[in-house]
Scaffold this active site. Sequence first.
Site, mmCIF file in Angstrom:
data_model
loop_
_atom_site.group_PDB
_atom_site.id
_atom_site.type_symbol
_atom_site.label_atom_id
_atom_site.label_comp_id
_atom_site.label_asym_id
_atom_site.label_seq_id
_atom_site.Cartn_x
_atom_site.Cartn_y
_atom_site.Cartn_z
ATOM 1 N N GLY A 1 85.380 59.881 4.406
ATOM 2 C CA GLY A 1 85.139 59.108 3.189
ATOM 3 C C GLY A 1 83.688 58.930 2.796
ATOM 4 O O GLY A 1 83.345 57.981 2.090
ATOM 5 N N HIS B 1 83.835 70.402 -3.426
ATOM 6 C CA HIS B 1 84.026 71.452 -2.418
ATOM 7 C C HIS B 1 82.661 71.866 -1.869
ATOM 8 O O HIS B 1 81.709 72.061 -2.645
ATOM 9 C CB HIS B 1 84.734 72.653 -3.054
ATOM 10 N N GLU C 1 95.153 76.547 -9.164
ATOM 11 C CA GLU C 1 94.486 77.562 -8.349
ATOM 12 C C GLU C 1 93.611 76.848 -7.307
ATOM 13 O O GLU C 1 92.770 76.013 -7.675
ATOM 14 C CB GLU C 1 93.597 78.408 -9.273
ATOM 15 N N GLU D 1 76.357 66.896 -2.251
ATOM 16 C CA GLU D 1 77.681 66.410 -2.674
ATOM 17 C C GLU D 1 77.575 64.965 -3.172
ATOM 18 O O GLU D 1 78.117 64.603 -4.223
ATOM 19 C CB GLU D 1 78.671 66.460 -1.508
HETATM 20 C C1 GRF Z 1 83.393 67.187 2.037
HETATM 21 O O1 GRF Z 1 82.562 68.170 2.600
HETATM 22 C C2 GRF Z 1 84.062 67.706 0.793
HETATM 23 O O2 GRF Z 1 83.272 68.598 0.084
HETATM 24 C C3 GRF Z 1 85.270 68.396 1.340
HETATM 25 O O3 GRF Z 1 85.687 67.598 2.429
HETATM 26 C C4 GRF Z 1 84.586 66.868 2.931
HETATM 27 C C5 GRF Z 1 84.967 65.433 2.877
HETATM 28 O O4 GRF Z 1 83.998 64.608 3.463
HETATM 29 N N1 GRF Z 1 86.279 68.550 0.321
HETATM 30 P P1 GRF Z 1 84.082 63.038 3.251
HETATM 31 O O5 GRF Z 1 85.454 62.582 3.727
HETATM 32 O O6 GRF Z 1 83.857 62.752 1.799
HETATM 33 O O7 GRF Z 1 82.980 62.473 4.108
#
Ligand code: GRF
Length: 208
Positions: free
Chosen positions: A13, A110, A144, A175
């Site tokens: 999270g 992602h 997709e 991210e």
């Molecule tokens: C992240 O790297 C996200 O890009 C991928 O899963 C991971 C989740 O990490 N989809 P978190 O649970 O948000 O720390």
Amino acid sequence: MNRRLGVLISGRGSNLQSIIDAVRDGRVDARIAVVISNRPAAAGLARAREAGIETVVLSPRGYADRDAYDRAIAETLSAHDVNLVCLAGFMRLVGPSLLTAYADRILNIHPSLLPAFPGLHAQRQALEYGVRISGATVHLVTDELDGGPIVRQAAVPVLDGDTEETLAARILVEEHRIYPEAIQLLLDGGWSVAGRRFVERSQARLRL
Ligand code: GRF
């Protein structure tokens, strides 16, 4: 207008936390109405509770099939008047019932520069392939896998000594930056989807 986010998680999270922080300091003009996890042990649930956000655990085991499970998620989201759904480390495919209920209103993050390295272990895929640049992608969710229109991307270098962990950590910083930005962009409205492309209003204006 009072925008309401629903965040779907499965684990740590940290992206949920970045959204919580962005809501707190006004970078995202919305509230998180509900956090849904498919796993009761997801550490992100504690982050949500700490922030005073309602949490719901929906275990797929309690449902006859994937569609019944997806309908339960869609119903939970709509019961909380959610406008925009954010997948944040949600480790399940989203099926037609949920996609239809929230068409063009589901975002995912992602850890690669899509369309490179979709699916699991994107950072490991990037290292094994030997790319010199990787990154993070926020995209609209379609049927997709990791393939919907791209809203935001950020690049990071892949360094010689990188392990999966060091690369993942470098990507994660990006991210946490671009996910709130992408959410606010969607909330601002004025965007459209043209084929595969996510078109921002500013670009549409430039074309006039
Ligand atoms: C992240 O790297 C996200 O890009 C991928 O899963 C991971 C989740 O990490 N989809 P978190 O649970 O948000 O720390």
